[in-house]
Design a protein around this motif. Structure first.
Motif, short mmCIF file in Angstrom:
data_model
loop_
_atom_site.label_atom_id
_atom_site.label_comp_id
_atom_site.label_asym_id
_atom_site.label_seq_id
_atom_site.Cartn_x
_atom_site.Cartn_y
_atom_site.Cartn_z
N LEU A 243 25.57 44.73 28.20
CA LEU A 243 26.74 43.94 28.37
C LEU A 243 26.20 42.31 28.40
CD1 LEU A 243 28.77 45.67 31.37
CD2 LEU A 243 29.58 45.40 29.00
N ASP A 244 25.14 42.35 29.14
CA ASP A 244 24.58 40.87 28.73
C ASP A 244 24.16 40.32 27.16
OD1 ASP A 244 24.44 40.69 31.47
OD2 ASP A 244 22.54 41.26 31.91
N ALA A 245 23.59 41.45 26.54
CA ALA A 245 23.38 41.27 25.15
C ALA A 245 24.75 40.78 24.52
CB ALA A 245 22.51 42.26 24.48
N LYS A 246 25.65 41.68 24.80
CA LYS A 246 26.88 41.19 24.22
C LYS A 246 27.46 39.93 24.64
CE LYS A 246 28.53 46.15 23.39
NZ LYS A 246 29.47 47.11 23.80
N LYS A 247 27.37 39.59 25.74
CA LYS A 247 27.70 38.33 26.45
C LYS A 247 26.95 37.18 25.61
CE LYS A 247 28.51 35.71 30.54
NZ LYS A 247 28.03 34.63 30.00
N VAL A 248 25.75 37.27 25.44
CA VAL A 248 24.82 36.19 24.88
C VAL A 248 25.33 36.29 23.20
CG1 VAL A 248 22.46 35.89 24.18
CG2 VAL A 248 22.78 36.53 26.33
N ALA A 249 25.22 37.32 22.90
CA ALA A 249 25.90 37.29 21.48
C ALA A 249 27.19 36.56 21.10
CB ALA A 249 25.87 38.71 20.81
N ASP A 251 28.42 34.35 23.32
CA ASP A 251 28.09 33.03 23.62
C ASP A 251 27.61 32.48 22.43
OD1 ASP A 251 29.27 33.38 26.17
OD2 ASP A 251 27.12 33.30 27.06
N ILE A 252 26.63 33.01 21.72
CA ILE A 252 26.12 32.46 20.72
C ILE A 252 27.21 32.27 19.48
CG2 ILE A 252 24.41 32.91 18.76
CD1 ILE A 252 22.42 34.36 20.93
N SER A 253 27.87 33.33 19.47
CA SER A 253 28.98 33.18 18.52
C SER A 253 29.96 32.03 18.68
CB SER A 253 29.78 34.71 18.36
OG SER A 253 30.81 34.52 17.56
N ILE A 254 30.26 32.03 19.98
CA ILE A 254 31.09 30.88 20.49
C ILE A 254 30.39 29.27 20.17
CG2 ILE A 254 32.36 29.83 22.55
CD1 ILE A 254 32.67 32.58 23.58
N GLU A 255 29.07 29.28 20.58
CA GLU A 255 28.42 28.19 20.38
C GLU A 255 28.18 27.92 18.85
OE1 GLU A 255 27.44 25.72 22.44
OE2 GLU A 255 28.17 26.94 24.13
N GLU A 256 28.03 28.80 18.20
CA GLU A 256 28.09 28.59 16.61
C GLU A 256 29.53 28.01 16.19
OE1 GLU A 256 26.90 32.33 15.16
OE2 GLU A 256 24.82 32.10 15.59
N GLU A 257 30.44 28.70 16.77
CA GLU A 257 31.78 28.37 16.26
C GLU A 257 31.86 26.91 16.75
OE1 GLU A 257 33.89 30.06 14.42
OE2 GLU A 257 32.64 31.59 14.32
N ARG A 258 31.55 26.50 17.89
CA ARG A 258 31.65 25.23 18.45
C ARG A 258 30.89 24.30 17.66
NH1 ARG A 258 31.27 25.84 25.13
NH2 ARG A 258 33.10 26.72 25.27
N GLN A 259 29.59 24.75 17.29
CA GLN A 259 28.75 23.90 16.59
C GLN A 259 29.50 23.57 15.01
OE1 GLN A 259 25.95 22.53 17.38
NE2 GLN A 259 25.72 21.57 15.57
N LYS A 260 30.07 24.75 14.49
CA LYS A 260 30.76 24.43 13.29
C LYS A 260 31.94 23.51 13.49
CE LYS A 260 29.81 28.96 11.44
NZ LYS A 260 30.28 30.49 10.84
N LEU A 261 32.55 23.65 14.77
CA LEU A 261 33.71 22.79 14.89
C LEU A 261 33.29 21.36 15.00
CD1 LEU A 261 36.84 22.35 15.50
CD2 LEU A 261 36.18 22.90 18.00
N VAL A 262 32.16 21.19 15.76
CA VAL A 262 31.52 19.52 15.91
C VAL A 262 31.26 19.28 14.63
CG1 VAL A 262 29.70 18.33 17.06
CG2 VAL A 262 30.87 20.20 18.34
#
Length: 339
Positions: A243-249, A251-262
Motif C-alpha cells: 500500500l505504501d509503495a502504491k501511495k508513494v507511486a 504521490d510520485i505520479s501526482i508530483e509528476e503531474e504537478r511538475q508537469k502542470l507547473v
C-alpha cells in the motif's frame, strides 16, 4: 402244621418261597402261610448309608493320606441280592434283626472294599498337593466307577450318591505342606505388593508421559500460533508495504503531474511574458520615430483622472528646480482624486 398270618411294612421287600420257588413277592405284603412248607426272605426297601475311612492310601509321590467319606445305595435287583446275601426271615424279632444286621454289614463290607480299590487307583495317580484339593473329582470318579462295576451289579445294588468328607495328609506332611503353602502365600503376597508397586510406577509413568505429551502438544500449538501470528504480521507488513509503495507511486505520479502542470504554467507564463515583451517591443518600435509630445497626448487622452494627476506630479517633479514653493494640502489631493 401251623398256619400264621403276617403283615409286612412298605419298607420291606418280601419273597414268599415254597418248594424252592418264589410264589409271591413285593413290598409290604400280607398273607397267611404254613410254617412247615413256606419260607420267606425279607430285604430292606430303603437306602443303605455306609461310611468309610482309609488311612493307608499312598499318593504318586509316596505320601500316605486319610480318606473319609460316605456312600448311599439301594437294592435294585432283590433276587440277586437275596442270592448273594442271606436275608432269610425266621419270624423271630431278635433273630430277624440280627440276620438283617449281618446281611447289611456284609453288603457294606463288600462295598467299602470296592470303594477302597477305586480310591487307591485314583489317588495313586495324583500327588499329595493334587489329591488334597480334589474331593469332588474323587467322589465323581467313585460314583461313576461303582455304577459300572460288575460286582455291584451282581449284588443287585444301585449307587445313589458318594460323598468325600475329607482328604487329610499325615501330620508331618500336613505341617510341611502348611509351611510350603505359607511360604507360597507370603511369596504371592510379596508378588502382589511388587505388582502393585509396579502398577503404581507404571501408572505414574503413564501420567507423567501424558503430562509431557500434553506439554509438547501445547508447545506445538503455541509454536503454530506464533508462526501464524508472525505469518499474519508478515502478510500485513507486506500488504502495508504494498500500500505504501502504491501511495508513494501515486504521490510520485501526482508530483509528476504537478511538475508537469507547473512546467506548463511556467511555460505559459513565459509565453505570456514573451508575448507581452514582444508586444512592448513592437509598440516601442512603432513609436520609435514618433514625436514625444504626440505620444504624451495619446497617453493623456486615454488616461483617467487619477492617472493624469499622477502624470502631473511626475512632470512637477521633473521641473522641481524651477518651482520655488508648492503647497499640496490633503483636501486638494482628495478633491483631485474625487474629480
Amino acid at each position: 402244621m401251623a398256619i400264621r398270618y403276617k403283615k409286612f411294612e412298605q419298607t420291606e421287600y418280601v419273597m414268599k418261597i415254597k418248594k424252592g420257588k418264589i410264589i409271591q413277592q413285593g413290598p409290604g405284603l400280607s398273607f397267611f402261610y404254613n410254617t412247615m412248607t413256606t419260607s420267606m426272605i425279607v430285604l430292606p426297601a430303603t437306602a443303605f448309608d455306609t461310611a468309610f475311612a482309609y488311612d493307608d492310601i499312598m499318593t504318586s509321590d509316596f505320601q500316605k493320606i486319610t480318606v473319609q467319606g460316605d456312600i448311599s445305595y439301594t437294592i435294585s435287583d432283590y433276587q440277586r441280592a437275596a442270592k448273594m446275601v442271606d436275608f432269610s426271615y425266621k419270624n423271630n424279632k431278635k433273630e430277624d434283626s440280627l440276620t438283617m444286621a449281618v446281611a447289611g454289614q456284609k453288603m457294606a463290607k463288600r462295598m467299602t472294599n470296592l470303594i477302597k480299590v477305586y480310591t487307591a487307583k485314583y489317588i495313586s495317580a495324583k500327588t499329595i498337593k493334587e489329591i488334597i484339593t480334589s474331593a469332588d473329582e474323587l467322589a465323581n470318579f467313585l460314583k461313576t466307577s461303582l455304577r459300572k462295576d460288575e460286582t455291584v451289579q451282581e449284588l443287585g445294588l444301585q449307587m445313589i450318591a458318594v460323598s468325600i468328607l475329607g482328604i487329610l495328609p499325615q501330620p508331618e506332611t500336613r505341617r510341611a505342606l502348611e509351611a510350603a503353602t505359607r511360604e507360597e502365600i507370603l511369596k504371592q503376597q510379596d508378588d502382589a505388593v511388587y505388582k502393585r508397586r509396579n502398577a503404581a510406577i507404571e501408572q505414574e509413568r503413564i501420567i507423567k508421559e501424558n503430562e509431557l505429551n500434553t506439554e509438547i502438544k501445547i508447545a506445538e500449538k503455541e509454536k503454530e500460533k506464533q508462526e501464524k501470528e508472525m505469518e499474519t504480521e508478515r502478510m500485513m507488513q507486506e500488504k502495508q508495504a504494498e500500500l505504501d509503495a502504491k501511495k508513494v507511486a501515486n504521490d510520485i505520479s501526482i508530483e509528476e503531474e504537478r511538475q508537469k502542470l507547473v512546467d506548463l504554467q511556467t511555460e505559459n507564463e513565459k509565453k505570456k511574458s514573451d508575448a507581452k515583451a514582444y508586444d512592448s517591443e513592437v509598440l516601442l518600435r512603432t513609436f520609435a520615430g514618433v514625436d514625444t509630445e504626440i505620444i504624451k497626448a495619446l497617453a493623456v487622452s486615454g488616461m483617467d483622472s487619477k492617472a493624469l494627476i499622477a502624470k502631473a506630479f511626475v512632470e512637477i517633479g521633473d521641473k522641481a528646480d524651477k518651482i520655488g514653493v508648492l503647497n499640496v494640502s490633503p483636501d486638494l489631493l482628495e478633491t483631485l482624486a474625487v474629480n
